[in-house]
Design an enzyme around this catalytic site. Structure first.
Site, PDB file in Angstrom:
ATOM      1  N   ARG A 224       0.860  -1.187   0.000  1.00 13.01           N
ATOM      2  CA  ARG A 224       0.000   0.000   0.000  1.00 13.01           C
ATOM      3  C   ARG A 224       0.897   1.238   0.000  1.00 13.01           C
ATOM      4  O   ARG A 224       1.999   1.225   0.592  1.00 13.01           O
ATOM      5  CB  ARG A 224      -0.901   0.033   1.242  1.00 13.01           C
ATOM      6  CG  ARG A 224      -2.114  -0.897   1.183  1.00 13.01           C
ATOM      7  CD  ARG A 224      -3.123  -0.485   0.108  1.00 13.01           C
ATOM      8  NE  ARG A 224      -4.336  -1.262   0.130  1.00 13.01           N
ATOM      9  CZ  ARG A 224      -4.632  -2.277  -0.682  1.00 13.01           C
ATOM     10  NH1 ARG A 224      -3.760  -2.668  -1.604  1.00 13.01           N
ATOM     11  NH2 ARG A 224      -5.798  -2.894  -0.619  1.00 13.01           N
ATOM     12  N   HIS A 272      -1.743  -0.189  -9.734  1.00 12.03           N
ATOM     13  CA  HIS A 272      -2.433  -1.070  -8.778  1.00 12.03           C
ATOM     14  C   HIS A 272      -2.978  -2.322  -9.487  1.00 12.03           C
ATOM     15  O   HIS A 272      -4.177  -2.604  -9.452  1.00 12.03           O
ATOM     16  CB  HIS A 272      -3.561  -0.314  -8.053  1.00 12.03           C
ATOM     17  CG  HIS A 272      -3.961  -0.979  -6.758  1.00 12.03           C
ATOM     18  ND1 HIS A 272      -4.325  -0.293  -5.644  1.00 12.03           N
ATOM     19  CD2 HIS A 272      -4.050  -2.300  -6.406  1.00 12.03           C
ATOM     20  CE1 HIS A 272      -4.629  -1.134  -4.664  1.00 12.03           C
ATOM     21  NE2 HIS A 272      -4.458  -2.373  -5.116  1.00 12.03           N
TER      22      HIS A 272
HETATM   23  P1  NDP Z   1      -1.890 -10.623   5.806  1.00 15.19           P
HETATM   24  O1  NDP Z   1      -2.787  -9.967   6.770  1.00 15.19           O
HETATM   25  O2  NDP Z   1      -2.032 -12.097   5.562  1.00 15.19           O
HETATM   26  O3  NDP Z   1      -0.370 -10.376   6.215  1.00 15.19           O
HETATM   27  C1  NDP Z   1       0.086  -9.156   6.709  1.00 15.19           C
HETATM   28  C2  NDP Z   1       1.513  -9.321   7.192  1.00 15.19           C
HETATM   29  O4  NDP Z   1       1.989  -8.042   7.610  1.00 15.19           O
HETATM   30  C3  NDP Z   1       1.612 -10.263   8.391  1.00 15.19           C
HETATM   31  O5  NDP Z   1       2.782 -11.026   8.314  1.00 15.19           O
HETATM   32  C4  NDP Z   1       1.699  -9.277   9.563  1.00 15.19           C
HETATM   33  O6  NDP Z   1       2.404  -9.763  10.691  1.00 15.19           O
HETATM   34  C5  NDP Z   1       2.519  -8.163   8.934  1.00 15.19           C
HETATM   35  N1  NDP Z   1       2.340  -6.931   9.701  1.00 15.19           N
HETATM   36  C6  NDP Z   1       1.191  -6.267   9.984  1.00 15.19           C
HETATM   37  N2  NDP Z   1       1.445  -5.188  10.765  1.00 15.19           N
HETATM   38  C7  NDP Z   1       2.771  -5.183  10.984  1.00 15.19           C
HETATM   39  C8  NDP Z   1       3.640  -4.356  11.725  1.00 15.19           C
HETATM   40  N3  NDP Z   1       3.179  -3.282  12.408  1.00 15.19           N
HETATM   41  N4  NDP Z   1       4.955  -4.653  11.749  1.00 15.19           N
HETATM   42  C9  NDP Z   1       5.430  -5.728  11.085  1.00 15.19           C
HETATM   43  N5  NDP Z   1       4.653  -6.571  10.358  1.00 15.19           N
HETATM   44  C10 NDP Z   1       3.346  -6.296  10.313  1.00 15.19           C
HETATM   45  O7  NDP Z   1      -2.037  -9.829   4.426  1.00 15.19           O
HETATM   46  P2  NDP Z   1      -1.785 -10.355   2.942  1.00 15.19           P
HETATM   47  O8  NDP Z   1      -0.465 -11.009   2.889  1.00 15.19           O
HETATM   48  O9  NDP Z   1      -2.949 -11.105   2.443  1.00 15.19           O
HETATM   49  O10 NDP Z   1      -1.782  -8.958   2.150  1.00 15.19           O
HETATM   50  C11 NDP Z   1      -0.857  -7.948   2.467  1.00 15.19           C
HETATM   51  C12 NDP Z   1      -1.265  -6.645   1.800  1.00 15.19           C
HETATM   52  O11 NDP Z   1      -1.065  -6.712   0.385  1.00 15.19           O
HETATM   53  C13 NDP Z   1      -2.751  -6.296   1.917  1.00 15.19           C
HETATM   54  O12 NDP Z   1      -3.057  -5.756   3.172  1.00 15.19           O
HETATM   55  C14 NDP Z   1      -2.907  -5.282   0.803  1.00 15.19           C
HETATM   56  O13 NDP Z   1      -2.603  -3.995   1.313  1.00 15.19           O
HETATM   57  C15 NDP Z   1      -1.836  -5.682  -0.203  1.00 15.19           C
HETATM   58  N6  NDP Z   1      -2.420  -6.170  -1.470  1.00 15.19           N
HETATM   59  C16 NDP Z   1      -2.105  -5.522  -2.630  1.00 15.19           C
HETATM   60  C17 NDP Z   1      -2.610  -5.950  -3.827  1.00 15.19           C
HETATM   61  C18 NDP Z   1      -2.229  -5.267  -5.086  1.00 15.19           C
HETATM   62  O14 NDP Z   1      -2.769  -5.597  -6.147  1.00 15.19           O
HETATM   63  N7  NDP Z   1      -1.292  -4.343  -5.069  1.00 15.19           N
HETATM   64  C19 NDP Z   1      -3.500  -7.106  -3.904  1.00 15.19           C
HETATM   65  C20 NDP Z   1      -3.767  -7.715  -2.632  1.00 15.19           C
HETATM   66  C21 NDP Z   1      -3.236  -7.263  -1.456  1.00 15.19           C
HETATM   67  P3  NDP Z   1       1.853 -11.009  11.539  1.00 15.19           P
HETATM   68  O15 NDP Z   1       2.073 -12.205  10.625  1.00 15.19           O
HETATM   69  O16 NDP Z   1       2.714 -11.032  12.720  1.00 15.19           O
HETATM   70  O17 NDP Z   1       0.403 -10.754  11.787  1.00 15.19           O
HETATM   71  C1  OXD Z   2      -6.713  -5.829  -2.521  1.00 18.49           C
HETATM   72  C2  OXD Z   2      -6.113  -5.127  -3.664  1.00 18.49           C
HETATM   73  O1  OXD Z   2      -6.541  -5.376  -1.392  1.00 18.49           O
HETATM   74  O2  OXD Z   2      -6.462  -5.462  -4.826  1.00 18.49           O
HETATM   75  O3  OXD Z   2      -7.371  -6.864  -2.737  1.00 18.49           O
HETATM   76  O4  OXD Z   2      -5.271  -4.251  -3.476  1.00 18.49           O
END
Ligand code: NDP
Ligand code: OXD
Length: 309
Positions: A224, A272
């Site tokens: 993001r 995106h």
């Molecule tokens: P998850 O919720 O499965 O994973 C998030 C990860 O981030 C976890 O490992 C979590 O840690 C870690 N995290 C959260 N907060 C912190 C912090 N303060 N410090 C360190 N680590 C942190 O999300 P996804 O993997 O499914 O997706 C990640 C992001 O990808 C989404 O939130 C979205 O913003 C983005 N995305 C972008 C897309 C695009 O097309 N560009 C498409 C889909 C998603 P922990 O494991 O300890 O909880």
């Molecule tokens: C999502 C994305 O969050 O597409 O699914 O970014």
């Protein structure tokens, strides 16, 4: 009969309606799926944050809101959304993210831009090192970060991952906490951001943390926009400390035409598109969550409202 409201952009209805119907049938669920149920009769909402539905006050019997998006930053703070909120973890979206991340990592690793620039008759062999000598760091070890980490490991890259909680994941050097972040960045030739957008992750890459990277590091952000302090990244690029950045997500989307990222020679902007929710696989996930709800089983991918993801 279970009443399911589809609340996403109306042009998505034609795609999703038949796939949801099929997924409900396969899951043996009797569902009345519509875009326009009376709010107080709705059992589940299939939801995209860019839909017209923003006020859930009258969804008094709703058992869960099932997001079609992985990132929930636009809904997690909605005070009217008091029922359980599930985010999307879709095998199709995950596969797309792995392909996008691996592709952009290999672009950097193989110096593809230099190869493409050398089509001038000059025979100048450019032999890239093996992946084993190109350490990669992934910030975020959730559904997407872990899948990308394993794919990069399978190609031979040494992969370090950073998360909020402590983890032990086979083949991945796992770190956490602020000290862990510095350590994770200190070895990274390529950094990939797959963190959610929460108050705690804003500006994860800032002047201080960017300075922890080795000179010449590359950055790939499909997470993001707010994860990066844009001015600090531009400064690091202009000083040559960061060699290049590939950015898929931005604080303002579409990225304004006059934003310095567009014209920067060392930035690639993508609009995106890193990974879309794939309707077919996503509908199976939605149906499974409704089946769980109806059988009193815990929902998959439940959002922790306090943590914000
Ligand atoms: P998850 O919720 O499965 O994973 C998030 C990860 O981030 C976890 O490992 C979590 O840690 C870690 N995290 C959260 N907060 C912190 C912090 N303060 N410090 C360190 N680590 C942190 O999300 P996804 O993997 O499914 O997706 C990640 C992001 O990808 C989404 O939130 C979205 O913003 C983005 N995305 C972008 C897309 C695009 O097309 N560009 C498409 C889909 C998603 P922990 O494991 O300890 O909880
Ligand atoms: C999502 C994305 O969050 O597409 O699914 O970014």
């Amino acid at each position: 009969m279970i009443n399911v409201q589809f609340a996403a952009l109306s042009e998505r209805w034609a795609t999703y309606q038949p796939l949801l119907q099929k997924a409900f049938k396969d899951a043996d669920l009797s569902v009345d799926l519509r875009q326009d149920h009376a709010p107080d009769t709705v059992d589940y909402v299939v939801y995209a944050p860019n839909s017209d539905l923003q006020d859930f006050t009258h969804h008094t019997r709703c058992k869960a809101v099932l997001s079609l998006w992985a990132g929930v930053e636009a809904i997690v703070g909605n005070d009217t959304l008091t029922m359980p909120l599930c985010r999307m973890v879709d095998p199709g979206l995950t596969a797309g993210m792995v392909e996008w991340v691996v592709g952009h990592t290999l672009r950097y690793h193989l110096e593809l831009d230099r190869c493409l620039a050398m089509q001038n008759g000059e025979w100048a062999p450019l032999v890239p090192p093996l992946a084993q000598s190109r350490p990669v760091t992934i910030l975020g070890l959730g559904a997407l970060g872990q899948a990308c980490a394993q794919a990069l490991h399978a190609l031979g890259f040494p992969v370090t991952g950073w998360s909020r909680s402590e983890k032990a994941i086979e083949n991945i050097h796992c770190l956490h906490g602020q000290e862990g972040l510095k350590q994770a960045l200190s070895t990274a030739q390529i950094v990939i951001l797959l963190l959610p957008d929460t108050p705690a992750t804003e500006n994860t890459l800032n002047a201080q943390t960017l300075a922890a990277l080795p000179k010449g590091a590359r950055i790939i952000n499909p997470g993001r926009g707010p994860l990066i302090d844009d001015q600090a990244l531009l400064d690091a690029l202009n000083q040559g400390h960061v060699a290049h950045a590939t950015l898929d997500v931005f604080r303002i989307e579409p990225l304004p035409k006059d934003h310095p990222y567009w014209a920067h020679p060392n930035v690639t902007v993508t609009p995106h598109i890193a990974a879309e929710t794939r309707p077919k696989t996503a509908c199976d996930v939605i149906a499974e969550n409704i089946r769980r709800g109806e059988h009193g089983e815990p929902f998959l991918n439940l959002v922790d409202r306090n943590a914000g993801y």
